[in-house]
Scaffold this active site. Sequence first.
Site, short mmCIF file in Angstrom:
data_model
loop_
_atom_site.label_atom_id
_atom_site.label_comp_id
_atom_site.label_asym_id
_atom_site.label_seq_id
_atom_site.Cartn_x
_atom_site.Cartn_y
_atom_site.Cartn_z
N SER A 141 61.58 64.70 43.24
CA SER A 141 62.96 64.24 43.12
C SER A 141 63.56 64.68 41.79
O SER A 141 62.87 64.69 40.76
CB SER A 141 63.04 62.72 43.22
N TYR A 154 60.95 54.42 41.06
CA TYR A 154 61.07 55.62 41.89
C TYR A 154 60.85 56.88 41.06
O TYR A 154 60.07 57.77 41.45
CB TYR A 154 62.44 55.65 42.56
#
Length: 246
Positions: A141, A154
């Site tokens: 990500s 995350y």
Amino acid sequence: MSLKGKNVVVTGGGRGIGRAIATVLAAYGAAVAVWDLNAEGAAQTADIIHEAGGKAIAVAGDAAVADAIADSAARTREELGPVTVLVNNAGISSYVPFTGLTEEVWDRIIGVNLKGPFLVTKEFIPDMLDAGWGRIVNISSSSAQTGAPAMAHYAASKGGVIGFTKALAIEFADKGITVNHVPPGFVDTPLVREGPVDVDAVARTMPMKRAGQPNDIAHAVAYLVSEEAGYVTGQTLSVNGGRYLF
């Protein structure tokens, strides 16, 4: 570029980026096992591939639980054969300010986003070693590259995926196995739409003035798993419309 004769596993292939990856790799000739916790989503992706003339199976199971992974892998090998291409795409996200972040939420995100790829990769590395050839692509990500508010858990999990990728790339570089990762930027997916984000407003802040699409990620993955990318390993192929430059 052709993936004919290659058996592929795409985790989290039931929707969004995972569905796009599965359908694009199938279009290049791969036989694709679509793994997803959601059986209906996996089946829909497999149906899309079948309707386009490709080969796919839908495999329902949790790609973050060792026993479920073993069961899914056994079915995949039974129906397709050994697996030499793996795309670790399955992941979850949430938005929680750090002061409200609980140990339970932290462990859940790390368990799915980081432990899951470890367990699935561990399952299929022997197939690749036996073949003397393999391709692993981890979906990381851009949040791990830039940081993101209310996403410490995350970003940490995806940062771990990046380190995991580099370590495996070095360890298996002389075994015919490449390991790379793709950190998507702001991509318009069901997961993003489910979050507290104004997709259209954020898209206007991107250098390209649009959100990415799942197929943007899928075609990058297709290159990395191809024969043509045989000398590419341990690399970051950022697909982010200019959001993060390095």
